[in-house]
Design a protein around this motif. Structure first.
Motif, PDB file in Angstrom:
ATOM      1  N   SER A  28       0.814  -1.214   0.000  1.00 35.62           N
ATOM      2  CA  SER A  28       0.000   0.000   0.000  1.00 35.62           C
ATOM      3  C   SER A  28       0.850   1.268   0.000  1.00 35.62           C
ATOM      4  CB  SER A  28      -0.937  -0.004   1.213  1.00 35.62           C
ATOM      5  OG  SER A  28      -1.687   1.184   1.263  1.00 35.62           O
ATOM      6  N   ARG A  29       1.901   1.260   0.793  1.00 38.35           N
ATOM      7  CA  ARG A  29       2.718   2.479   0.902  1.00 38.35           C
ATOM      8  C   ARG A  29       3.533   2.755  -0.364  1.00 38.35           C
ATOM      9  NH1 ARG A  29       5.201  -1.269   4.301  1.00 38.35           N
ATOM     10  NH2 ARG A  29       7.380  -1.792   3.844  1.00 38.35           N
ATOM     11  N   HIS A  30       3.601   1.759  -1.257  1.00 38.24           N
ATOM     12  CA  HIS A  30       4.333   1.938  -2.508  1.00 38.24           C
ATOM     13  C   HIS A  30       3.406   1.972  -3.727  1.00 38.24           C
ATOM     14  CE1 HIS A  30       8.119   1.438  -0.456  1.00 38.24           C
ATOM     15  NE2 HIS A  30       7.823   0.213  -0.053  1.00 38.24           N
ATOM     16  N   ARG A  31       2.115   2.159  -3.505  1.00 36.23           N
ATOM     17  CA  ARG A  31       1.152   2.017  -4.594  1.00 36.23           C
ATOM     18  C   ARG A  31       1.380   2.997  -5.739  1.00 36.23           C
ATOM     19  NH1 ARG A  31      -4.685   3.682  -2.147  1.00 36.23           N
ATOM     20  NH2 ARG A  31      -5.267   3.599  -4.353  1.00 36.23           N
ATOM     21  N   ASP A  32       2.104   4.091  -5.485  1.00 35.52           N
ATOM     22  CA  ASP A  32       2.371   5.086  -6.529  1.00 35.52           C
ATOM     23  C   ASP A  32       3.851   5.161  -6.887  1.00 35.52           C
ATOM     24  OD1 ASP A  32      -0.345   5.849  -6.491  1.00 35.52           O
ATOM     25  OD2 ASP A  32       0.042   7.084  -4.720  1.00 35.52           O
ATOM     26  N   ALA A  60      -8.330   0.227 -21.992  1.00 36.68           N
ATOM     27  CA  ALA A  60      -8.198   0.067 -20.544  1.00 36.68           C
ATOM     28  C   ALA A  60      -8.871   1.219 -19.811  1.00 36.68           C
ATOM     29  CB  ALA A  60      -6.725  -0.013 -20.154  1.00 36.68           C
ATOM     30  N   ALA A  61      -8.732   2.430 -20.339  1.00 36.78           N
ATOM     31  CA  ALA A  61      -9.367   3.583 -19.702  1.00 36.78           C
ATOM     32  C   ALA A  61     -10.881   3.421 -19.681  1.00 36.78           C
ATOM     33  CB  ALA A  61      -8.984   4.861 -20.444  1.00 36.78           C
ATOM     34  N   THR A  62     -11.448   2.923 -20.765  1.00 36.68           N
ATOM     35  CA  THR A  62     -12.890   2.699 -20.827  1.00 36.68           C
ATOM     36  C   THR A  62     -13.327   1.638 -19.817  1.00 36.68           C
ATOM     37  OG1 THR A  62     -13.000   3.328 -23.160  1.00 36.68           O
ATOM     38  CG2 THR A  62     -14.792   1.955 -22.313  1.00 36.68           C
ATOM     39  N   GLN A  63     -12.607   0.530 -19.766  1.00 37.47           N
ATOM     40  CA  GLN A  63     -12.995  -0.570 -18.883  1.00 37.47           C
ATOM     41  C   GLN A  63     -12.820  -0.205 -17.413  1.00 37.47           C
ATOM     42  OE1 GLN A  63     -10.536  -3.628 -20.785  1.00 37.47           O
ATOM     43  NE2 GLN A  63     -12.392  -4.586 -21.580  1.00 37.47           N
ATOM     44  N   LEU A  64     -11.735   0.488 -17.092  1.00 38.42           N
ATOM     45  CA  LEU A  64     -11.519   0.873 -15.693  1.00 38.42           C
ATOM     46  C   LEU A  64     -12.465   1.996 -15.282  1.00 38.42           C
ATOM     47  CD1 LEU A  64      -7.624   0.663 -15.433  1.00 38.42           C
ATOM     48  CD2 LEU A  64      -9.307  -0.920 -14.486  1.00 38.42           C
ATOM     49  N   LYS A  81      -6.657   7.495 -13.295  1.00 39.60           N
ATOM     50  CA  LYS A  81      -5.499   7.653 -12.404  1.00 39.60           C
ATOM     51  C   LYS A  81      -5.869   8.451 -11.151  1.00 39.60           C
ATOM     52  CE  LYS A  81      -1.582   8.791 -14.432  1.00 39.60           C
ATOM     53  NZ  LYS A  81      -0.647   9.434 -15.386  1.00 39.60           N
ATOM     54  N   LYS A  82      -6.701   9.441 -11.329  1.00 36.41           N
ATOM     55  CA  LYS A  82      -7.132  10.249 -10.186  1.00 36.41           C
ATOM     56  C   LYS A  82      -8.083   9.476  -9.282  1.00 36.41           C
ATOM     57  CE  LYS A  82      -9.547  14.563  -9.043  1.00 36.41           C
ATOM     58  NZ  LYS A  82     -10.231  15.764  -9.600  1.00 36.41           N
ATOM     59  N   LYS A  83      -9.044   8.790  -9.884  1.00 33.83           N
ATOM     60  CA  LYS A  83     -10.066   8.082  -9.106  1.00 33.83           C
ATOM     61  C   LYS A  83      -9.483   6.954  -8.277  1.00 33.83           C
ATOM     62  CE  LYS A  83     -14.248   6.981  -7.808  1.00 33.83           C
ATOM     63  NZ  LYS A  83     -15.058   7.873  -6.932  1.00 33.83           N
ATOM     64  N   ARG A  84      -8.535   6.219  -8.828  1.00 37.77           N
ATOM     65  CA  ARG A  84      -7.988   5.068  -8.116  1.00 37.77           C
ATOM     66  C   ARG A  84      -7.318   5.483  -6.803  1.00 37.77           C
ATOM     67  NH1 ARG A  84      -2.633   3.725  -8.463  1.00 37.77           N
ATOM     68  NH2 ARG A  84      -3.151   1.502  -8.331  1.00 37.77           N
ATOM     69  N   TYR A  89      -6.664   1.222  -0.367  1.00 35.44           N
ATOM     70  CA  TYR A  89      -5.962   0.234  -1.186  1.00 35.44           C
ATOM     71  C   TYR A  89      -6.595  -1.153  -1.084  1.00 35.44           C
ATOM     72  CZ  TYR A  89      -1.997  -1.958  -3.580  1.00 35.44           C
ATOM     73  OH  TYR A  89      -1.202  -2.639  -4.478  1.00 35.44           O
ATOM     74  N   ALA A  90      -6.970  -1.551   0.106  1.00 35.70           N
ATOM     75  CA  ALA A  90      -7.620  -2.855   0.277  1.00 35.70           C
ATOM     76  C   ALA A  90      -8.940  -2.899  -0.494  1.00 35.70           C
ATOM     77  CB  ALA A  90      -7.844  -3.147   1.750  1.00 35.70           C
ATOM     78  N   GLU A  91      -9.665  -1.779  -0.488  1.00 35.77           N
ATOM     79  CA  GLU A  91     -10.919  -1.696  -1.225  1.00 35.77           C
ATOM     80  C   GLU A  91     -10.666  -1.806  -2.723  1.00 35.77           C
ATOM     81  OE1 GLU A  91     -14.611   1.498  -1.899  1.00 35.77           O
ATOM     82  OE2 GLU A  91     -12.839   2.056  -0.726  1.00 35.77           O
ATOM     83  N   LEU A  92      -9.610  -1.155  -3.208  1.00 40.51           N
ATOM     84  CA  LEU A  92      -9.259  -1.220  -4.619  1.00 40.51           C
ATOM     85  C   LEU A  92      -8.908  -2.645  -5.026  1.00 40.51           C
ATOM     86  CD1 LEU A  92      -8.580   0.275  -7.306  1.00 40.51           C
ATOM     87  CD2 LEU A  92      -6.237   0.515  -6.429  1.00 40.51           C
ATOM     88  N   CYS A  93      -8.134  -3.314  -4.193  1.00 42.73           N
ATOM     89  CA  CYS A  93      -7.741  -4.696  -4.495  1.00 42.73           C
ATOM     90  C   CYS A  93      -8.971  -5.601  -4.571  1.00 42.73           C
ATOM     91  CB  CYS A  93      -6.769  -5.216  -3.435  1.00 42.73           C
ATOM     92  SG  CYS A  93      -5.140  -4.425  -3.467  1.00 42.73           S
ATOM     93  N   LYS A  94      -9.868  -5.452  -3.631  1.00 42.54           N
ATOM     94  CA  LYS A  94     -11.079  -6.279  -3.614  1.00 42.54           C
ATOM     95  C   LYS A  94     -11.962  -5.977  -4.818  1.00 42.54           C
ATOM     96  CE  LYS A  94     -15.042  -7.519  -0.714  1.00 42.54           C
ATOM     97  NZ  LYS A  94     -15.750  -7.261   0.562  1.00 42.54           N
ATOM     98  N   LEU A  95     -12.111  -4.694  -5.143  1.00 42.63           N
ATOM     99  CA  LEU A  95     -12.940  -4.295  -6.279  1.00 42.63           C
ATOM    100  C   LEU A  95     -12.434  -4.909  -7.578  1.00 42.63           C
ATOM    101  CD1 LEU A  95     -15.190  -2.392  -7.434  1.00 42.63           C
ATOM    102  CD2 LEU A  95     -13.388  -0.655  -7.673  1.00 42.63           C
ATOM    103  N   CYS A  96     -11.118  -4.949  -7.735  1.00 44.06           N
ATOM    104  CA  CYS A  96     -10.540  -5.458  -8.976  1.00 44.06           C
ATOM    105  C   CYS A  96     -10.491  -6.981  -9.019  1.00 44.06           C
ATOM    106  CB  CYS A  96      -9.123  -4.910  -9.152  1.00 44.06           C
ATOM    107  SG  CYS A  96      -9.044  -3.134  -9.454  1.00 44.06           S
ATOM    108  N   MET A  97     -10.239  -7.615  -7.888  1.00 44.11           N
ATOM    109  CA  MET A  97     -10.009  -9.063  -7.890  1.00 44.11           C
ATOM    110  C   MET A  97     -11.297  -9.886  -7.858  1.00 44.11           C
ATOM    111  SD  MET A  97      -6.808  -9.522  -8.320  1.00 44.11           S
ATOM    112  CE  MET A  97      -6.635 -11.266  -7.940  1.00 44.11           C
TER     113      MET A  97
END
Length: 413
Positions: A28-32, A60-64, A81-84, A89-97
């Protein structure tokens, strides 16, 4: 309108997947810490600036954007890029996986930067129904072993013959240990990046190895780090692992084709591997990354050598949708369908897993549906190909012993 072939759609969009080659998530601390455009391109440096103008990036921009709920003027690459960054981070991982349907992931944790910035392999188990497994990248482990020997003997350097013997003994011992480690299910070579896929099946001489190790030792003194890019040494280490892999029946993956500008493209075709494939008939070779743009070369090898398998990964999301369909067509031209595997080759971010699986499922459905529509396949045969490519073939050759969890995703309606 629903899919024309309901059973094929259920399999293509809902059958569980074994991702047979991926790399760990960033912490998480290295996500960017890495430029986000690496999500859709192998380019580096200034060349990466142009990646945003490619069809893979626009798609990819359309799908994300759809995944993140972006609409209108916000549904752009910059908007993604802004929205993500607004997601935990845990929420992002769950949403994608969650939508991927990936049941098990085989991780190559030897990618540069993983040790410093990424999660451990077992950390990823929270996002899959079956435990993650490890793929050992042989060149990186060899570098680590040699560096440890050089550091330990810094005050009293070993003679070159003792250094060579010590290194080869420790390297072989390590690889033999991984052969009986249940967490390790295979090996990986990046010979393609280092010295090319024209791996010499003949033994190298002691003088050649001594010369290589002398050069590597000097490199360590000057730079404080090691990178194996000496052909005799690289080829020798590959052959040690090929022998061990053949005896323990664990596959060895080879980077082929698609990669960054560190490869010599003309040496990245698996056609160069015929002599080494012939020399190790008991060893299972997995040709990674669709061997793009040499997919037909890989399909040929898969068809004529019992011990060769073809992974049709990384093209999702790295090439256009039409390109993906072409590659899958080329894979199926000649390769036996019981010898094709699939992977994300995802690295760093969960979005890569999402994009790869969403695109691969769609393309597999479209290509196989076209074959059914033309009478080349029955729908039952097409369904069987999906199951083999996404799950059964990897489950068999990596000896995972898994049962497909068909409840992992809701069937396509």
């Amino acid at each position: 309108m629903g899919p024309m072939y309901r059973e094929l759609a259920k399999a293509a969009f809902g059958y569980p997947i074994i991702d047979n080659h991926a790399h760990p998530f960033l912490k998480s601390r290295h996500r960017d810490a890495i430029r986000y455009e690496v999500l859709i391109s192998e380019a580096h440096g200034d060349a990466l600036n142009d990646a945003v103008h490619t069809l893979p990036c626009l798609r990819a921009a359309t799908q994300l954007s759809q995944l993140f709920g972006l609409t209108g003027d916000d549904a752009t690459w910059e908007g993604v890029k802004k929205k993500r960054l607004e997601f935990d981070y845990a929420e992002l991982c769950k949403l994608c996986m969650e939508p991927t349907g990936i049941q098990c992931i085989l991780f190559d944790d030897g990618l540069g930067g993983v040790a410093e910035m990424a999660e451990e392999v077992k950390w990823h188990d929270q996002y899959t129904r079956s435990p993650s497994k490890r793929i050992v990248r042989l060149e990186v482990e060899g570098q680590n072993i040699l560096q440890d020997i050089l550091v330990a003997n810094d005050n009293s350097p070993l003679s070159i013959d003792i250094l060579c013997n010590t290194f080869l003994e420790e390297f072989t011992t390590y690889m033999n240990d991984t052969a009986v480690d249940d967490h390790v299910v295979g090996y990986k070579s990046v010979a393609c990046y280092r010295t090319g896929l024209d791996i010499d099946p003949m033994p190298c001489s002691a003088d050649e190895l001594h010369e290589c190790l002398t050069s590597v030792s000097e490199q360590f003194k000057e730079k404080g780090s090691i990178r194996f890019e000496h052909k005799a040494l690289n080829d020798h280490l590959v052959k040690i692992v090929l022998d061990i892999a053949g005896k323990c029946k664990k596959p060895i993956q080879f980077h082929t084709g698609l990669g960054d500008n560190d490869i010599t493209l003309t040496k990245s075709s698996p056609a160069h591997m015929q002599p080494i494939i012939k020399a190790f008939p008991e060893t299972i070779f997995v040709l990674l990354h669709s061997s793009y743009p040499y997919t037909r070369d890989a399909g040929y090898l898969t068809s004529v050598y019992k011990n060769v398998y073809l992974d049709f990964g990384e093209i999702f999301p790295f090439i256009s949708a039409d390109g993906q369909r072409t590659v899958v067509h080329q894979v199926l031209e000649l390769a036996p369908t019981n010898k094709i595997l699939w992977s994300t080759d995802a690295a760093w971010w969960p979005e890569r897993f999402y994009l790869a699986t969403a695109q691969a499922r769609q393309v597999m459905y479209e290509v196989l549906a076209s074959f059914v529509g033309k009478g080349d396949l029955t729908e039952d045969q097409a369904v069987s190909i999906v199951k083999m490519a996404f799950f059964e073939n990897a489950n068999r050759i990596y000896m995972l012993g898994l049962q497909p969890d068909v409840s992992i995703l809701s069937p396509q309606s």
